[in-house]
Design a protein around this motif. Structure first.
Motif, mmCIF file in Angstrom:
data_model
loop_
_atom_site.group_PDB
_atom_site.id
_atom_site.type_symbol
_atom_site.label_atom_id
_atom_site.label_comp_id
_atom_site.label_asym_id
_atom_site.label_seq_id
_atom_site.Cartn_x
_atom_site.Cartn_y
_atom_site.Cartn_z
ATOM 1 N N GLN A 164 0.796 -1.214 0.090
ATOM 2 C CA GLN A 164 -0.115 0.034 0.277
ATOM 3 C C GLN A 164 0.778 1.451 0.008
ATOM 4 O OE1 GLN A 164 -3.399 0.418 -0.129
ATOM 5 N NE2 GLN A 164 -3.379 -1.862 -0.419
ATOM 6 N N THR A 165 0.668 2.264 -0.840
ATOM 7 C CA THR A 165 1.352 3.428 -1.099
ATOM 8 C C THR A 165 0.485 4.360 -0.502
ATOM 9 O OG1 THR A 165 2.569 2.229 -2.744
ATOM 10 C CG2 THR A 165 2.649 4.780 -2.634
ATOM 11 N N PHE A 166 1.130 5.564 0.218
ATOM 12 C CA PHE A 166 0.548 6.665 0.428
ATOM 13 C C PHE A 166 1.331 8.017 -0.055
ATOM 14 C CE2 PHE A 166 -0.328 3.605 3.680
ATOM 15 C CZ PHE A 166 -1.639 3.865 4.046
ATOM 16 N N ILE A 167 0.675 8.715 -0.578
ATOM 17 C CA ILE A 167 1.409 10.092 -1.085
ATOM 18 C C ILE A 167 0.574 11.271 -0.749
ATOM 19 C CG2 ILE A 167 1.749 11.523 -3.378
ATOM 20 C CD1 ILE A 167 2.153 8.856 -4.994
ATOM 21 N N ASP A 168 1.453 12.134 0.007
ATOM 22 C CA ASP A 168 0.674 13.269 0.658
ATOM 23 C C ASP A 168 -0.067 13.046 1.619
ATOM 24 O OD1 ASP A 168 2.471 15.078 -0.945
ATOM 25 O OD2 ASP A 168 1.168 15.094 -2.559
ATOM 26 N N GLY A 169 -0.135 11.889 2.477
ATOM 27 C CA GLY A 169 -0.935 11.425 3.333
ATOM 28 C C GLY A 169 -2.343 10.756 2.834
ATOM 29 N N GLU A 170 -2.231 10.717 1.646
ATOM 30 C CA GLU A 170 -3.647 9.762 0.877
ATOM 31 C C GLU A 170 -2.892 8.558 0.448
ATOM 32 O OE1 GLU A 170 -6.208 10.414 -3.174
ATOM 33 O OE2 GLU A 170 -4.622 12.052 -2.678
ATOM 34 N N ARG A 171 -4.015 7.732 0.829
ATOM 35 C CA ARG A 171 -3.658 6.104 0.369
ATOM 36 C C ARG A 171 -4.088 6.118 -1.169
ATOM 37 N NH1 ARG A 171 -6.017 1.201 -0.322
ATOM 38 N NH2 ARG A 171 -8.124 2.273 0.434
ATOM 39 N N VAL A 172 -2.917 5.693 -2.054
ATOM 40 C CA VAL A 172 -3.117 5.388 -3.364
ATOM 41 C C VAL A 172 -3.674 4.185 -3.490
ATOM 42 C CG1 VAL A 172 -1.995 5.331 -5.808
ATOM 43 C CG2 VAL A 172 -1.418 7.276 -3.857
ATOM 44 N N GLY A 173 -3.088 3.174 -2.895
ATOM 45 C CA GLY A 173 -3.517 1.629 -2.919
ATOM 46 C C GLY A 173 -2.197 0.564 -3.481
ATOM 47 N N GLY A 174 -2.385 -0.327 -4.097
ATOM 48 C CA GLY A 174 -1.451 -1.227 -4.542
ATOM 49 C C GLY A 174 -0.923 -0.938 -5.888
ATOM 50 N N TYR A 175 0.007 -1.895 -6.405
ATOM 51 C CA TYR A 175 0.660 -1.502 -7.674
ATOM 52 C C TYR A 175 -0.185 -1.098 -8.839
ATOM 53 C CZ TYR A 175 4.137 -2.355 -11.293
ATOM 54 O OH TYR A 175 4.872 -2.219 -12.336
ATOM 55 N N ASP A 176 -1.197 -1.869 -9.033
ATOM 56 C CA ASP A 176 -2.124 -1.390 -10.215
ATOM 57 C C ASP A 176 -2.694 0.143 -10.101
ATOM 58 O OD1 ASP A 176 -1.392 -3.746 -11.513
ATOM 59 O OD2 ASP A 176 -3.542 -4.488 -11.189
ATOM 60 N N ASP A 177 -2.965 0.443 -8.919
ATOM 61 C CA ASP A 177 -3.556 1.781 -8.408
ATOM 62 C C ASP A 177 -2.263 2.777 -8.774
ATOM 63 O OD1 ASP A 177 -5.981 0.912 -7.561
ATOM 64 O OD2 ASP A 177 -5.179 -0.131 -5.690
ATOM 65 N N LEU A 178 -1.185 2.312 -8.176
ATOM 66 C CA LEU A 178 -0.372 3.218 -8.519
ATOM 67 C C LEU A 178 0.297 3.707 -9.982
ATOM 68 C CD1 LEU A 178 1.955 4.780 -6.580
ATOM 69 C CD2 LEU A 178 3.355 2.844 -6.829
ATOM 70 N N ARG A 179 0.140 2.584 -10.869
ATOM 71 C CA ARG A 179 0.265 2.583 -12.176
ATOM 72 C C ARG A 179 -0.854 3.401 -12.727
ATOM 73 N NH1 ARG A 179 3.984 0.009 -14.786
ATOM 74 N NH2 ARG A 179 2.870 0.104 -16.879
ATOM 75 N N ARG A 180 -2.202 3.492 -12.337
ATOM 76 C CA ARG A 180 -3.176 4.193 -12.951
ATOM 77 C C ARG A 180 -2.931 5.769 -12.430
ATOM 78 N NH1 ARG A 180 -6.309 -0.143 -10.378
ATOM 79 N NH2 ARG A 180 -6.983 -1.475 -12.260
ATOM 80 N N ARG A 181 -2.448 6.138 -11.316
ATOM 81 C CA ARG A 181 -2.184 7.391 -10.697
ATOM 82 C C ARG A 181 -1.081 8.148 -11.661
ATOM 83 N NH1 ARG A 181 -2.657 10.149 -5.830
ATOM 84 N NH2 ARG A 181 -1.155 11.838 -5.606
ATOM 85 N N PHE A 182 0.037 7.108 -12.286
ATOM 86 C CA PHE A 182 0.679 7.813 -13.151
ATOM 87 C C PHE A 182 0.470 7.545 -14.639
ATOM 88 C CE2 PHE A 182 3.788 6.658 -9.287
ATOM 89 C CZ PHE A 182 3.740 7.882 -8.744
#
Length: 262
Positions: A75-93
């Motif tokens: 689970q990844t957090f950016i600026d205190g907000e939970r982004v989610g797993g690896y797929d969620d991280l790829r979607r964010r970028f």
């Protein structure tokens, strides 16, 4: 290191400050989460400074999931907000996400490309030239062997998919189990240029039956099926590529017979 500059009417702006991300991932003696490693790598490539937290026990992992109400890690957090797993991280970028159910020709392309390269390599080693008749023969024969390996990884799975369209296998189920071995044997013999009396009939038989079966299923019955050519777990559609594979075997069989008789 960051620097500050003054901007009229806009106050002070930070320049060169790395963005920060926090990640929690499983790193245990018996399990190292691959998606955790991929997430860390992706974050660094996107210019983030990563605060990497390891979950080193099952109890620690379960407690983390319960605390944040999630079912998986990392689970990844950016600026205190939970982004989610690896797929969620790829979607964010804005990066593509692989669809495990998507139709693809990638396995067939990989097999044929590798077969061609191997054939050219052998031709160079044997004759000091890439473009030879034997290189073409080896290409088809090596492709037959590599395709057979894909089927032999899981003969049961292959047979299940093969029975969906092969005309002979539907009448005699055992043919679905014999097919990969016949394809492998013919391919090996054709690479060696040995026992033509055996390899040619096998290639002609399975290639002809396969071509007729594929043509009927796809172009006559208009059925949308998956091809068993690269094993029973593939998402390769039955169609032109499958028909081409069988016609290549027929062509190879006819060519080898012609060479033996001349």
């Amino acid at each position: 290191m960051s620097a500050t500059i003054s901007s009229a009417g806009h106050g002070t702006v930070q320049v060169g400050t790395p963005r920060k991300a926090v990640i929690y991932r499983m790193v245990m003696p018996e399990h190292l989460c691959p998606f955790g490693l991929k997430s860390v790598d992706l974050l660094k490539r996107e210019g983030f400074e990563v605060e990497d937290h390891w979950l080193t026990t099952r109890e620690e992992t379960d407690a983390f999931k319960a605390e944040h109400g999630v079912k998986t890690t990392p689970q990844t957090f950016i600026d205190g907000e939970r982004v989610g797993g690896y797929d969620d991280l790829r979607r964010r970028f804005n990066k593509s996400i692989a669809d495990p159910n998507a139709v693809t020709y990638a396995p067939v392309v990989a097999v044929f490309a590798m077969s061609a390269l191997m054939a050219l390599a052998v031709s160079w080693a044997m004759f000091g030239s890439l473009l030879t008749v034997r290189a073409v023969e080896w290409f088809i024969a090596i492709a037959m062997c590599l395709l057979a390996v894909q089927k032999l990884r899981d003969v049961e799975g292959f047979s299940n998919m093969f029975l969906g369209y092969d005309l002979l296998a539907r009448r005699w189920v055992q043919y679905a189990y014999l097919y990969p071995f016949g394809e492998a044997l013919a391919g090996v013999l054709m690479i060696a240029g040995a026992l033509t009396w055996l390899s040619v009939p096998i290639a002609l038989f399975i290639g002809t039956v396969g071509a007729v079966s594929v043509f009927k299923a796809v172009y006559v019955d208009k059925r949308e099926l998956k091809c068993a050519c690269v094993g029973g777990d593939s998402n390769v559609p039955l169609g032109f590529v499958s028909l081409t594979e069988n016609l290549m075997m027929v062509a190879m069989g006819l060519w080898m017979a012609f060479r033996a008789l001349t």
